[in-house]
Design a protein around this motif. Structure first.
Motif, PDB file in Angstrom:
ATOM      1  N   VAL A 298      14.933  24.131  26.050  1.00  0.00           N
ATOM      2  CA  VAL A 298      15.993  24.794  25.284  1.00  0.00           C
ATOM      3  C   VAL A 298      17.345  24.491  25.925  1.00  0.00           C
ATOM      4  N   MET A 299      18.305  24.086  25.062  1.00  0.00           N
ATOM      5  CA  MET A 299      19.649  23.779  25.552  1.00  0.00           C
ATOM      6  C   MET A 299      20.377  25.052  25.970  1.00  0.00           C
ATOM      7  N   VAL A 300      21.137  24.946  27.050  1.00  0.00           N
ATOM      8  CA  VAL A 300      22.042  26.031  27.442  1.00  0.00           C
ATOM      9  C   VAL A 300      23.400  25.725  26.824  1.00  0.00           C
ATOM     10  N   ASP A 301      23.918  26.682  26.044  1.00  0.00           N
ATOM     11  CA  ASP A 301      25.270  26.522  25.484  1.00  0.00           C
ATOM     12  C   ASP A 301      26.254  26.790  26.620  1.00  0.00           C
ATOM     13  N   ALA A 302      26.537  25.727  27.361  1.00  0.00           N
ATOM     14  CA  ALA A 302      27.211  25.883  28.645  1.00  0.00           C
ATOM     15  C   ALA A 302      28.719  26.071  28.482  1.00  0.00           C
ATOM     16  N   GLN A 303      29.217  27.117  29.136  1.00  0.00           N
ATOM     17  CA  GLN A 303      30.660  27.251  29.299  1.00  0.00           C
ATOM     18  C   GLN A 303      31.130  26.328  30.408  1.00  0.00           C
ATOM     19  N   VAL A 304      30.322  26.235  31.455  1.00  0.00           N
ATOM     20  CA  VAL A 304      30.616  25.356  32.582  1.00  0.00           C
ATOM     21  C   VAL A 304      29.279  24.921  33.168  1.00  0.00           C
ATOM     22  N   ALA A 305      29.238  23.701  33.685  1.00  0.00           N
ATOM     23  CA  ALA A 305      27.982  23.181  34.219  1.00  0.00           C
ATOM     24  C   ALA A 305      28.302  22.108  35.254  1.00  0.00           C
ATOM     25  N   GLY A 306      27.254  21.675  35.942  1.00  0.00           N
ATOM     26  CA  GLY A 306      27.470  20.631  36.930  1.00  0.00           C
ATOM     27  C   GLY A 306      26.260  20.399  37.800  1.00  0.00           C
ATOM     28  N   VAL A 307      26.514  19.905  39.006  1.00  0.00           N
ATOM     29  CA  VAL A 307      25.444  19.601  39.951  1.00  0.00           C
ATOM     30  C   VAL A 307      25.726  20.324  41.261  1.00  0.00           C
ATOM     31  N   MET A 308      24.660  20.521  42.031  1.00  0.00           N
ATOM     32  CA  MET A 308      24.801  21.159  43.337  1.00  0.00           C
ATOM     33  C   MET A 308      23.804  20.523  44.301  1.00  0.00           C
ATOM     34  N   PHE A 309      24.302  20.059  45.440  1.00  0.00           N
ATOM     35  CA  PHE A 309      23.456  19.595  46.534  1.00  0.00           C
ATOM     36  C   PHE A 309      23.367  20.719  47.559  1.00  0.00           C
ATOM     37  N   THR A 310      22.159  20.999  48.000  1.00  0.00           N
ATOM     38  CA  THR A 310      22.018  22.072  48.983  1.00  0.00           C
ATOM     39  C   THR A 310      22.233  21.594  50.414  1.00  0.00           C
ATOM     40  N   ALA A 311      22.479  20.303  50.592  1.00  0.00           N
ATOM     41  CA  ALA A 311      22.947  19.741  51.856  1.00  0.00           C
ATOM     42  C   ALA A 311      24.029  18.733  51.504  1.00  0.00           C
ATOM     43  N   ASP A 312      24.990  18.560  52.381  1.00  0.00           N
ATOM     44  CA  ASP A 312      26.099  17.660  52.094  1.00  0.00           C
ATOM     45  C   ASP A 312      25.570  16.221  52.027  1.00  0.00           C
ATOM     46  N   PRO A 313      25.652  15.559  50.866  1.00  0.00           N
ATOM     47  CA  PRO A 313      25.047  14.229  50.735  1.00  0.00           C
ATOM     48  C   PRO A 313      25.813  13.140  51.480  1.00  0.00           C
ATOM     49  N   VAL A 314      27.043  13.432  51.892  1.00  0.00           N
ATOM     50  CA  VAL A 314      27.838  12.435  52.613  1.00  0.00           C
ATOM     51  C   VAL A 314      27.671  12.582  54.116  1.00  0.00           C
ATOM     52  N   THR A 315      27.910  13.788  54.616  1.00  0.00           N
ATOM     53  CA  THR A 315      27.820  13.993  56.068  1.00  0.00           C
ATOM     54  C   THR A 315      26.400  14.314  56.525  1.00  0.00           C
TER      55      THR A 315
END
Length: 883
Positions: free
Chosen positions: A165-182
């Motif tokens: 089921v689609m979420v009618d998103a007001q805002v959305a994105g991604v989250m890494f639980t550890a810093d992918p760069v450092t």
């Protein structure tokens, strides 16, 4: 097998039935996390449609497979399952239709974005069409290439399809639980934008970014948010521009075309601080469930409810060191320092631990069980790491370590300096007494004062002593015969545990040579960097002698079949004794003397040249295909280097004489000793590798016994056990599954392209926080061997089978002695690792090859065929623009 499963029916063990994405969504649902409802069409449906597809490979595989899947009829039963399962979600409910491959969202390869997703799909027939397109996306060109690069069999991959089921998103994105760069663990990095998360995932928008650690928002960075992806009423999506901007005054502005006012939260951001903290807390729950850092996708609907739409492992993080001591610890890569970027076999680790125990014992820190290795040694990512926390947090370490690192691993020195400013790594060791006490103990253990005195007063005796160490070692390499498997293991442990003190006792003479070099620079007033020619063509270097002998061998043997046949055929003929007589005899003699060497030779689990001569035969073939005058022959270059070195000595002595006659006498004496002893720096490693080759021979005997006992499948499986396990295996058992798992893990780890030089116990890579830069378009590194050369780049990641035309510039991650035959034809050298005293730098100076080392990501930033200018004095590498 059922063709459709609700998320609540799915668990992590169902990868083969539902694919990686669906398995994760099922796990998250069963864990009580806020996942939008949905179901999965299993791989059984794909199997029915893909029946008859030839996935064996070949040209046009991807296009052929896509055409088959898009054209094949959907079986009636599968069609009915899709329609009924979709209807169960609601009447014409908007859904996301996502691919879920059996090779996807895996711990070692995420496959993110390799297969297709279709958003805001409305209507049963539209869902059927989206499912078919998902099936076909398993065979996009990018997905096929990704599987090939990760060594995954095309024929073994199946595809399930997630309908959610689609979420009618007001805002959305991604989250890494550890810093992918450092790499810092438990530090959440959140990217957010208005509308559907696809805008962030696809890179279509510059999102807001938040960094959160332990509930505290450490950083906020506002993106422009000029674009949003929004669902259309009848299905599908549209991209709309928005007036929202990074301007803090933009709070409350609407999203054009949305029909609603977009709340930009705190200070013009699309998330409030409370929402950011809620997201970080959700990420922590997901990570806790899986026990590993996760890459998640999320959405907040129009009612402000937070939803988790995906989670997969972060596959790019370097593994954490095993069993760290309390507090923040700092680790330095032993592998990087040795120029071995790949993983070590378990037995390779075990052997090096035994050697390290001998070294630690000389300093007074030997372990109770030598098989445990030095206390400062640990393992991560199947590589060895040295705990240097005490050096970072001590006054003596901060004074000495950066200077030592600048010589051997230049890129690590500034990292060390930055760590010293970290308040978490404040000074705790201020007294010099423990350091001096350990150094005195070490010096006594290797008889350093007497060795230095011998080098200063009786150089010929000092050289004879170095040779005698090798002779005595040779006498200890083989066990008494006959020997049982247990006695072979006893021999291995004696050799590994006892060889180090005698071998390292050569180093005081080497240090004497380089110390007198530094003293000569001070007395003469000539900077050490301007005295590099003194170190050209040094005698008594076993690696240089080996390379010159290999070149001389090429001048004595028959040129055919080396100029025409592939290396594989040369190997076959050599093993069958079918090379021309001189070549067969001379190569056998060379391998009798140097066959204990190899690439990554510090790992006892890696074959030696005597076992796999392909590299040496390939180098000989390269030499015999060369064209050019005798002045380009390495022997002539080496002789010319000797003359230039003597001329350089004369110049430095003359400079010293202008400052006083006694200075000239001391400098002449000092540089004479420098040239006599500096080349010995390679001798201890030469002896260590000899010992490792003998250890390898004994372990093969043990491995053969374990095969006959049914414990292992092949003798070389023993290198995937450690010493304790091998001794226990002599009592019987079956370790074949253990070895198979370890071999698979080793192969996966071998594909890792990036290995940190320094790693913190929380996963942070300090160097990632301040990477190297370009200066005026040039790549910068450490000046290693003076001179300037312009030539064509040849990027080499593995020297075995590499072909280097004369004058080409060798660009590589790092080198050990196994690489050095390539140096004889190289016009220049560029290395990602190393310092002015690292192996590659020293050999380059001896051969007179301009070299720059410690160039960040050189093998990625330079391509084979590009024209380079290497300035070995300035430490710069300039890529000539095309055209």
């Amino acid at each position: 097998m059922k063709t459709a499963l609700d998320f609540a029916e799915i668990h992590a063990g169902m990868l083969a039935e539902v694919g990686g994405k669906a398995a994760n969504l099922g796990e998250l649902t069963r864990a009580g996390l806020p996942v939008p409802p949905g179901w999965v069409l299993t791989t059984e449906a794909y199997r029915q449609v893909a029946e008859g597809l030839d996935a064996s490979g070949g040209d046009g595989l991807a296009e052929r497979a896509r055409r088959h899947l898009l054209g094949a009829p959907v079986p009636d039963a599968v069609h009915e399952t899709i329609v009924k399962s979709y209807a169960a979600l609601g009447v014409d409910v908007p859904v996301a239709v996502r691919s879920s491959a059996t090779a996807e969202d895996l711990p070692f390869a995420s496959f993110a974005g390799q297969q297709d997703t279709f958003l805001n799909v409305v209507g049963a027939e539209a869902v059927v069409a989206a499912v078919r397109r998902c099936w076909a996306s398993l065979w996009t060109d990018r997905a096929v290439a990704y599987r090939e690069s990760n060594g995954i069999d095309h024929a073994a991959v199946r595809l399930a399809v997630v309908v959610q089921v689609m979420v009618d998103a007001q805002v959305a994105g991604v989250m890494f639980t550890a810093d992918p760069v450092t790499g810092r663990r438990h530090q959440a990095v959140i990217d957010a934008a208005p509308g559907l998360g696809e805008a962030v995932v696809s890179g279509a928008v510059n999102p807001d970014r938040f960094v959160v650690f332990d509930g505290e928002i450490l950083d906020r960075h506002a993106g422009d948010k000029h674009l949003a992806i929004r669902p259309l009423p009848g299905g599908g999506t549209t991209r709309v521009t928005t007036p929202a901007s990074a301007d803090p005054g933009a709070a409350g502005q609407g999203a054009a075309g949305s029909g609603d006012t977009l709340d930009l939260g705190d200070g013009g951001f699309c998330l409030t601080d409370a929402q950011v903290r809620d997201l970080a807390a959700l990420g922590a729950r997901v990570e806790e469930h899986y026990g590993a850092p996760q890459d998640t996708e999320w959405a907040i609907d129009q009612d402000g409810t937070l939803w988790l739409t995906q989670a997969r492992p972060i596959t790019t993080l370097y593994p954490l060191p095993e069993r760290p001591r309390p507090g923040l610890r700092v680790y330095f890569s032993f592998n990087v320092f040795q120029g071995v970027m790949g993983p070590l076999t378990p037995m390779g680790v075990a052997a090096l631990r035994m050697f390290s125990a001998g070294a630690a014992g000389l300093f007074g820190y030997g372990p109770a069980d030598r098989r445990d290795g030095a206390p400062a040694l640990t393992e991560a990512g199947q590589r060895l790491w040295i705990d240097i926390t005490t050096a970072v947090r001590s006054r003596a370490g901060r004074a000495v370590a950066p200077r030592m690192l600048a010589l051997g691993e230049a890129r690590t020195a500034p990292v060390f300096d930055r760590l010293a400013t970290d308040p978490r790594l404040s000074l705790t060791h201020t007294s010099l007494r423990p350091v001096l006490r350990s150094l005195r103990r070490f010096a006594r253990g290797i008889h350093a004062p007497s060795r230095v005195f011998l080098a200063l007063t009786s150089p010929d005796k000092a050289l004879r002593y170095a040779a005698r160490v090798g002779e005595q070692l040779d006498g200890r390499l083989d066990p008494p015969t006959p020997a049982t498997p247990a006695q072979h293991l006893d021999h291995v442990e004696r050799l590994m545990g006892g060889a180090f003190p005698a071998i390292v006792s050569i180093m005081p003479m080497v240090v004497t040579g380089y110390g007198l070099f530094a003293l000569s620079a001070k007395l003469s007033g000539v900077p050490a960097g301007d005295m590099q020619d003194v170190l050209r063509s040094l005698p008594h270097n076993p690696t240089t002698e080996m390379d010159l002998e290999l070149w001389a061998l090429a001048t004595r043997i028959e040129p055919e079949p080396f100029r025409q046949e592939p290396v594989s055929e040369l190997v076959r003929r050599y093993r069958a004794g079918q090379l021309p007589p001189v070549a067969q005899r001379e190569i056998t003699a060379f391998l009798g003397r140097y066959g204990h060497r190899g690439v990554a030779e510090i790992d006892v689990g890696v074959p030696r040249w005597s076992e796999e001569p392909a590299h040496i035969l390939g180098v000989l073939a390269n030499y015999l295909r060369m064209e050019g005058g005798t002045d380009l022959a390495p022997s002539a270059v080496f002789a010319r280097g000797e003359r230039e070195a003597q001329a350089a000595v004369a110049r430095v002595v003359a400079a010293a004489r202008r400052r006083g006659r006694w200075r000239a006498a001391v400098v002449r004496f000092g540089l004479g000793r420098t040239r006599m002893f500096a080349g010995l720096r390679e001798l201890p490693k030469f002896y260590v590798v000899k010992a490792l080759a003998a250890v390898r021979r004994s372990l093969f005997v043990v491995g053969e016994h374990l095969v006959s006992a049914g414990v292992l499948d092949s003798a070389d499986d023993v290198f995937f056990l450690d010493l304790k396990e091998t001794r226990a295996a002599l009592g019987g058992g079956d370790l074949r599954e253990v070895v198979a798992r370890r071999r698979a893990a080793y192969e996966l780890e071998s594909r890792r392209r990036h290995v940190p030089r320094v790693l913190l116990s929380d996963g942070t890579e300090p160097e990632a926080m301040a990477t190297g830069a370009e200066t005026d378009g040039a790549l910068t590194g450490t000046a290693a061997s003076a001179g300037t050369v312009t030539g064509v780049a040849r990027v080499v990641l593995d020297p075995i089978g590499a072909h280097l035309e004369p004058g080409e510039i060798l660009v590589c991650p790092s080198t050990d002695p196994g690489w050095t035959p390539l140096f004889l034809t190289a016009g220049g050298l560029v290395m990602e690792m190393g310092g002015a005293m690292s192996h590659g730098a020293v050999v380059a100076r001896e051969y007179g090859i301009p070299a720059v080392v410690g160039v960040p990501d050189a093998t990625h930033r330079i391509s084979t065929g590009q024209e380079l200018t290497v300035n070995g004095a300035a430490g710069t590498v300039t890529v000539t623009p095309p055209g």
